[in-house]
Design an enzyme around this catalytic site. Structure first.
Site, mmCIF file in Angstrom:
data_model
loop_
_atom_site.group_PDB
_atom_site.id
_atom_site.type_symbol
_atom_site.label_atom_id
_atom_site.label_comp_id
_atom_site.label_asym_id
_atom_site.label_seq_id
_atom_site.Cartn_x
_atom_site.Cartn_y
_atom_site.Cartn_z
ATOM 1 C CE1 TYR A 134 -3.200 2.964 0.349
ATOM 2 C CE2 TYR A 134 -4.123 1.772 2.439
ATOM 3 C CZ TYR A 134 -4.028 2.816 1.654
ATOM 4 O OH TYR A 134 -5.284 3.606 1.642
ATOM 5 C CE LYS A 161 -6.142 0.946 -1.474
ATOM 6 N NZ LYS A 161 -5.908 2.340 -1.025
ATOM 7 N N GLY A 185 -5.578 4.345 -6.352
ATOM 8 C CA GLY A 185 -6.274 4.356 -4.989
ATOM 9 C C GLY A 185 -6.806 5.601 -4.846
ATOM 10 C CG ASP A 187 -12.215 6.636 -4.702
ATOM 11 O OD1 ASP A 187 -11.273 6.259 -4.529
ATOM 12 O OD2 ASP A 187 -13.343 6.589 -4.141
#
Length: 299
Positions: A134, A161, A185, A187
């Site tokens: 991440y 991510k 990641g 939006d």
């Protein structure tokens, strides 16, 4: 096992006393299935995991897996400050039927780069599930491209991510490690992420607009870029209001507007006020109209 695709970063429904509303989990998961997304990313930032105990996080992983009952691909976020706690959550995710794990870098303390890299290597070595790193530089230490390439050379680290506006780095990751899965990641930049090579996306607003982002992904893949831009703009109008209201409590309020249990966010997140609800209803109205129109066309 297909891990690419659209994943909601699943919210955690709370009761008014801020305990996890376990009775609401089934309805929330069922809604994700109806939205047509590929899976859920459980226990991350959107799930307010850092406001929960390890036992709460483990229980929520189990409850979501039971509610999904094989209908969604499951990625468990197991990131914590302590490596031993991440390992514990990783083991629990494997026992609960998850398909992959993900972890944010250890945070708060000024860990050295070798310490952060060793954390991921140990997690990947021990985990029975594939690991997705991440990368969230706005909240933790980010990664350089060479560091990401090094991590992705581990046979059990399969992807990133990429919660970053650095689309240059996203494309360079795809170029350097073509077999890695890169998830966009942010939006509000979903279309940009797909344009730069992302094979998937994980996002907060997919909890209640996942069908729109599935359509955006399909339009982008088919070369219908203007239609994809229109969908991104529709989503971004909602996101713009969410940023003003507060993304976590505002997202839960939007679930409530759609007739789903979300409840409050845990303090210190604030409560949503009536003026906020009015702004959210106005912003999401075009999305609901699009959903209704799309539903009629498919009948």
């Amino acid at each position: 096992m297909k891990l690419e695709g659209i994943y909601s970063a699943l919210l955690t429904p709370f009761s008014e006393d801020e305990s996890i509303d376990r009775q609401a989990i089934g309805a929330l998961v069922d809604f994700q299935v109806r939205l047509g997304i590929d899976g859920v990313y459980v226990g991350g930032s959107s799930g307010e995991a850092m406001l929960q105990s390890l036992d709460e996080r483990a229980d929520y992983l189990s409850d979501v897996a039971a509610a999904a009952s094989g209908r969604l691909t499951l990625i468990a976020h197991v990131g914590t400050i302590a490596t031993r706690d991440a390992l514990r959550l990783s083991q629990h995710a494997a026992k609960s039927g998850y398909q992959a794990i993900s972890a944010i870098p250890p945070f708060y303390y000024d860990f050295s780069r070798p310490e952060v890299m060793a954390h991921y290597r140990e997690l990947a070595d021990v985990s029975a599930l594939p690991l997705i790193v991440y990368n969230f530089p706005a909240r933790t230490s980010g990664f350089t491209l060479p560091e990401l390439v090094e991590l992705l050379s581990h046979p059990n680290i399969i992807g990133i991510k990429h919660t970053s506006s650095d689309m240059f780095q996203l494309e360079r990751i795809r170029h350097a490690v073509p077999d890695a899965i890169v998830y966009n990641g942010y939006d509000e930049m979903c279309l940009a992420g797909f344009a730069m090579g992302a094979q998937g996306a994980i996002g907060t607003t997919y909890n209640f607009m996942g069908d729109l982002f599935v359509a955006l992904r399909d339009c982008a893949a088919a070369g219908r870029i203007e239609e994809a831009r229109r969908l991104q703009a529709m989503a971004n109008r909602v996101i713009q209001v969410l940023i003003k209201v507060g993304v976590m409590p505002g997202s839960k309020a939007l679930l409530g507007i759609m007739g789903l249990p979300g409840g409050p966010s845990r303090r210190p997140f604030r409560k949503v006020e009536e003026a906020d609800l009015a702004a959210l209803r106005e912003a999401v109205a075009p999305v609901l109209a699009w959903r209704e129109s799309t539903s009629r066309k498919s009948m």
